[in-house]
Design a protein around this motif. Structure first.
Motif, PDB file in Angstrom:
ATOM      1  N   ALA A  84       9.299   4.096  -3.908  1.00 52.96           N
ATOM      2  CA  ALA A  84       8.355   3.013  -4.191  1.00 52.96           C
ATOM      3  C   ALA A  84       9.093   1.752  -4.612  1.00 52.96           C
ATOM      4  CB  ALA A  84       7.376   3.441  -5.280  1.00 52.96           C
ATOM      5  N   VAL A 109       2.330   1.795  -3.445  1.00 55.13           N
ATOM      6  CA  VAL A 109       1.348   2.366  -4.366  1.00 55.13           C
ATOM      7  C   VAL A 109       1.238   3.870  -4.168  1.00 55.13           C
ATOM      8  CG1 VAL A 109      -1.105   2.428  -4.935  1.00 55.13           C
ATOM      9  CG2 VAL A 109       0.054   0.233  -4.632  1.00 55.13           C
ATOM     10  N   GLN A 110       1.180   4.291  -2.873  1.00 53.74           N
ATOM     11  CA  GLN A 110       1.080   5.723  -2.592  1.00 53.74           C
ATOM     12  C   GLN A 110       2.297   6.475  -3.118  1.00 53.74           C
ATOM     13  OE1 GLN A 110      -1.438   7.313  -1.232  1.00 53.74           O
ATOM     14  NE2 GLN A 110      -2.679   5.521  -0.671  1.00 53.74           N
ATOM     15  N   ALA A 147       4.312   5.520  -5.538  1.00 51.45           N
ATOM     16  CA  ALA A 147       4.346   5.478  -7.006  1.00 51.45           C
ATOM     17  C   ALA A 147       3.421   6.524  -7.594  1.00 51.45           C
ATOM     18  CB  ALA A 147       3.938   4.074  -7.475  1.00 51.45           C
ATOM     19  N   HIS A 148       2.253   6.734  -6.974  1.00 50.15           N
ATOM     20  CA  HIS A 148       1.337   7.769  -7.437  1.00 50.15           C
ATOM     21  C   HIS A 148       1.959   9.151  -7.339  1.00 50.15           C
ATOM     22  CE1 HIS A 148      -2.492   5.104  -6.863  1.00 50.15           C
ATOM     23  NE2 HIS A 148      -1.840   4.849  -7.996  1.00 50.15           N
ATOM     24  N   ARG A 149       2.822   9.320  -6.372  1.00 51.81           N
ATOM     25  CA  ARG A 149       3.473  10.634  -6.193  1.00 51.81           C
ATOM     26  C   ARG A 149       4.760  10.748  -7.004  1.00 51.81           C
ATOM     27  NH1 ARG A 149       3.043  10.862   0.413  1.00 51.81           N
ATOM     28  NH2 ARG A 149       0.747  10.716   0.520  1.00 51.81           N
ATOM     29  N   GLY A 150       5.105   9.678  -7.701  1.00 49.81           N
ATOM     30  CA  GLY A 150       6.312   9.705  -8.512  1.00 49.81           C
ATOM     31  C   GLY A 150       7.578   9.633  -7.712  1.00 49.81           C
ATOM     32  N   ARG A 151       7.535   9.045  -6.561  1.00 48.64           N
ATOM     33  CA  ARG A 151       8.718   8.973  -5.679  1.00 48.64           C
ATOM     34  C   ARG A 151       9.480   7.691  -5.958  1.00 48.64           C
ATOM     35  NH1 ARG A 151       7.413  11.449  -0.330  1.00 48.64           N
ATOM     36  NH2 ARG A 151       9.545  10.791   0.146  1.00 48.64           N
ATOM     37  N   GLU A 169       0.831  -1.203   0.000  1.00 49.74           N
ATOM     38  CA  GLU A 169       0.000   0.000   0.000  1.00 49.74           C
ATOM     39  C   GLU A 169       0.867   1.256   0.000  1.00 49.74           C
ATOM     40  OE1 GLU A 169      -3.555   2.084   2.668  1.00 49.74           O
ATOM     41  OE2 GLU A 169      -2.759   0.095   3.205  1.00 49.74           O
TER      42      GLU A 169
END
Length: 403
Positions: free
Chosen positions: A249, A239-240, A242-246, A236
């Motif tokens: 992840a 995923v968070q 990856a959504h922020r482009g970090r 989880e």
């Protein structure tokens, strides 16, 4: 060709007790005919003795059949034999009336009166004792015995038996019928107790298997449950991120991969620990369990120094053999021996009271042979003599492990 009496050796303890109990009540019929029926032939004329002997024989047969069906009823195999109980009561009354009629109204003579009076009292005693088997409540048993004693007086006194003799006859029927009723009730109680003990022994064996499965389930839950929770949290988080482009992840998913591999390794260790059996522990456990079950168990030899895979294979042999000794047959003694030589190690388990020609453990032998085959071992099992079962596991060329 089976040896005479082998059918008895194949029976379990409850079956033996039931057979003994059933045939004991059948033998009562023989006692009844021999004790009061046959003496009639020498005490009175044949034309009178023959029909009275026939009545006694019929009564004895009805008693035997009623006792057998009442025994089946107490074991839950049939409904209460109400019709047979009434039939036995009717036959008992008919034979008693005929006997007292011969004694008081038939041809004179002390021998005739003694023989007929014996028939009168004994058929009432046997009738009361056998009918008591077909009732369950204690007060009804008391009622049956008291009713037969009172019936003896109701029949005997009006037909001319003196009052003192009538009272003595009633007391004899009360005491004799009460004793036979107690014997019947005690025999049924003992038989039920033996069956319950046998069922408890099988239940204990099943509980031991269930407990081991629960332990295995708990171990898997502890390993898999904990790690899956961590994997879920980190997935989880990945995923968070990856959504922020970090870039973190990727690190989180790498950690998830590592935890997954660790979980696989831990599960394999749990399963391997479940499948492996320590021979020393199994030998000690077998002796404790069999002794607690009332089976004399002698263990000789040691497991120290044997390779882990050999101990595991032989440990499973001990475990399976112990379970089968508890579940099957009627063992009184069991010996377990571990013998080492230059050719390898030999494990021998021998017990008496084998339940059948093939002995216990038929369905589990294939699995044991597979485990032994992994260490080039062999397994032999069978009856070595009447009622004695032997299981021999041999592993060749065993290299001792330095302690």
């Amino acid at each position: 060709m089976r040896k005479p009496g082998s059918w008895w050796g194949r029976k379990s303890t409850p079956a033996k007790v039931e057979t003994y109990t059933r045939w004991s009540f059948h033998f009562f019929a023989v006692i009844e005919v021999a004790s009061i029926g046959l003496p009639l032939l020498g005490a009175m004329t044949p034309w009178l003795a023959a029909p009275l002997l026939a009545l006694v024989t019929v009564h004895a047969v009805v008693c035997a059949v009623t006792a057998s069906r009442a025994l089946d009823w107490t074991r839950g195999r049939r409904e209460q034999p109400v019709h047979m109980l009434w039939t036995l009561g009717t036959v008992t009354a008919a034979v008693a009336v005929a006997a007292i009629g011969v004694s008081e109204r038939g041809p004179g003579g002390e021998d005739v009166e003694t023989a007929a009076g014996g028939v009168f009292g004994v058929v009432l005693i046997f009738g009361a004792g056998v009918i008591a088997m077909g009732v369950r409540e204690r007060r009804r048993v008391y009622g049956v015995v008291a009713g037969f004693a009172a019936g003896a007086g109701v029949v005997a006194f009006p037909l001319g038996l003196p009052a003192p003799a009538t009272l003595v006859t009633m007391l004899a029927v009360l005491l004799g019928g009460g004793f036979l009723a107690f014997t019947s009730a005690f025999s049924v109680w003992l038989l039920n107790a033996v069956y319950e003990l046998d069922e408890a022994r099988e239940t204990r064996a099943r509980l031991a298997v269930a407990e081991e499965r629960l332990r295995f389930g708990r171990d898997l839950h502890d390993v898999v449950g904990r790690n899956l929770a961590v994997i879920a949290l980190k997935s989880e988080l990945a995923v968070q991120l990856a959504h922020r482009g970090r870039d973190e992840a990727v690190d989180q998913m790498t950690e998830v991969q590592r935890i997954a591999h660790d979980t696989q390794r831990e599960v394999r260790e749990v399963v391997r620990g479940y499948r492996d059996a320590d021979l020393g522990v199994e030998l000690s456990g077998a002796q404790g369990v069999l002794t607690a079950a009332g089976i004399e168990c002698e263990v000789t030899g040691e497991a120290a120094g044997l390779p882990a895979e050999v101990q595991s294979a032989l440990g499973w042999v001990v475990r399976e053999a112990t379970t089968n000794v508890l579940r099957h047959g009627d063992a009184q003694r069991c010996t377990v021996a571990v013998r080492r030589s230059e050719d390898g190690v030999v494990l021998t388990v021998e017990n008496d009271g084998a339940a059948g020609p093939s002995g216990p453990g038929g369905s589990g032998l294939a699995g044991l042979r597979e485990r032994l085959a992994a260490v080039d071992g062999t397994l032999e099992a069978g009856t070595v003599r009447e009622g004695v079962f032997r299981l021999v596991a041999q592993v060749p060329k065993v290299t001792e492990v330095a302690s």
